[in-house]
Design an enzyme around this catalytic site. Sequence first.
Site, mmCIF file in Angstrom:
data_model
loop_
_atom_site.group_PDB
_atom_site.id
_atom_site.type_symbol
_atom_site.label_atom_id
_atom_site.label_comp_id
_atom_site.label_asym_id
_atom_site.label_seq_id
_atom_site.Cartn_x
_atom_site.Cartn_y
_atom_site.Cartn_z
ATOM 1 N N ASP A 73 108.298 32.131 -70.561
ATOM 2 C CA ASP A 73 107.386 32.619 -69.531
ATOM 3 C C ASP A 73 106.285 31.621 -69.223
ATOM 4 O O ASP A 73 105.993 30.716 -70.003
ATOM 5 C CB ASP A 73 106.783 33.966 -69.926
ATOM 6 C CG ASP A 73 105.956 33.914 -71.201
ATOM 7 O OD1 ASP A 73 106.341 33.175 -72.135
ATOM 8 O OD2 ASP A 73 104.928 34.608 -71.276
ATOM 9 N N GLU A 144 105.021 35.250 -74.062
ATOM 10 C CA GLU A 144 104.062 34.555 -74.917
ATOM 11 C C GLU A 144 102.687 34.478 -74.286
ATOM 12 O O GLU A 144 101.676 34.446 -74.992
ATOM 13 C CB GLU A 144 104.571 33.136 -75.214
ATOM 14 C CG GLU A 144 103.798 32.409 -76.328
ATOM 15 C CD GLU A 144 102.596 31.620 -75.841
ATOM 16 O OE1 GLU A 144 101.816 31.133 -76.686
ATOM 17 O OE2 GLU A 144 102.412 31.472 -74.607
#
Length: 379
Positions: A73, A144
Site C-alpha cells: 500500500d 502498513e
Amino acid sequence: MDIRAQLSGDVAALTEAIIACESVSGDEKTLADAVESALAGLSGLSLHRDGDTIIARTDTGAGQRVILAGHLDTVPLPTTAGSRGTVPPRWEREQGGDVLYGRGATDMKGGVAVQLKLADDVAAHLEAGGSLDRDITWVFYDHEEVEASKSGLGRVLSSVPGLLAGDFAVLLEPTHGVVEGGCNGTCRFEVSIPGVAAHSGRAWMGENAIHGAAGLLRVLQDYAPQTIGVEGLDYREGLNAVRIHGGVAGNVIPDSTVVEINYRFAPDKTEEQAHAHVYEVLSGAGITRDQVRITDSSAAARPGLEHPAAKAFISAVGGEPMPKYGWTDVARFSARGVPAVNFGPGDPLLAHTDDEHVSADALRACHEALHRWLLGDVL
C-alpha cells in the site's frame, strides 16, 4: 495487471509497472492479485494468501531462513496541482541518470520490485540446479500506512505465525541503499478541548473551544525534541499536532475541538514510557488525562546490529549503518525475537512527498546487493 513478464527484465521497468497499479491503503487487491499471479509462475516457491497479503517460501532444508518483507500500500495520491509523485508514473532524465516519479516510488514499491526480482532470480537459480545457503520467505502485505490494528503483517503474525518464522528479516523500506537499524516508535493521541456553544453574534455567551486549544498548541510549538543515542545510533524524536477539527457552522461558537498529536519516540523507551512523557508534556498546557485518548501505538525497535546475522548482512551489502527515524515493521519482527534491519532503494526523505521519486541506478544497486547476499554471485 500482468507484471510476470517484467520479472526477467530490468528492475527499474518492473518498478514502473508496480507503481502504475494504484494501491492506496485499503485498495491493495489489484496489486496483490498481480503479485500472486507473478509468483505463481515461479518454480521452487510455495504460496500462501491471507486477505491481500501474499507469502512465498522456499523450502530447501537450508540451515537458516531469512525474510524479505515489504508493503503493497501507499499513502493517498498528492492533491497539489503539478505534483509528479502520483499515478501513472513517469520517467525523467536528470543529472546523474533516469529518475522514476510516482506514488510509492520510494515508499515502497521500489523495494517491492526488488523483492519480486529476487524471487525470479532465486527460482531461476533453483531451476538450474543451484542450492541455497538460506531459505527465503517473501511477504508482501497490506495496510502498513494506516493504524497498526489493520496491518496485514500483524494479522499474519497473529493468525499463522509459523509462516513468518525466521532467523533474520530485511524490510525493504527506503534507506538510500544503506542499512538502517531499528526504528522509532509512534503513538497518536486525540486531545479534546471543551467549550460552550453560542451564537457568534453573542460570542460572550459562549466559550470558544478552538481558542481554548491555543495553550496546547503553544506548548507543542515550544517543545524541544530530543536526539537520543541507542547502541551507537542517534534517533531524533518529534512531538507534533498533525490535525485539528472543531466547529459546526459559521455562526456558532464551537463547543468542542479535537487536536490530534503524534509522538515519534526513540527506542530507549517502551510504549508506556512514551505515553507517560506525552501526558507530562500535555499537563503543562493544563490538559488532564481524561481529555486524552490514545488512538494508535506501536513500539520502537532497538538497532540490534551486533547480532551475528545483522553483522553478516552489513558486511555483505556494505555501507555505514544509520538509524531509522520513522516507524517500520522491524519492530514487529524484533518483538518476536527475529533480528531485523531496514534496507531498500530510494531516499527516505522523499517518502509521502508530492514529488516522490527514485533513480534507476538506486533500484539496480539495491537489487545487486541483495542478489549478491542471497546467491553469492555478481550480476
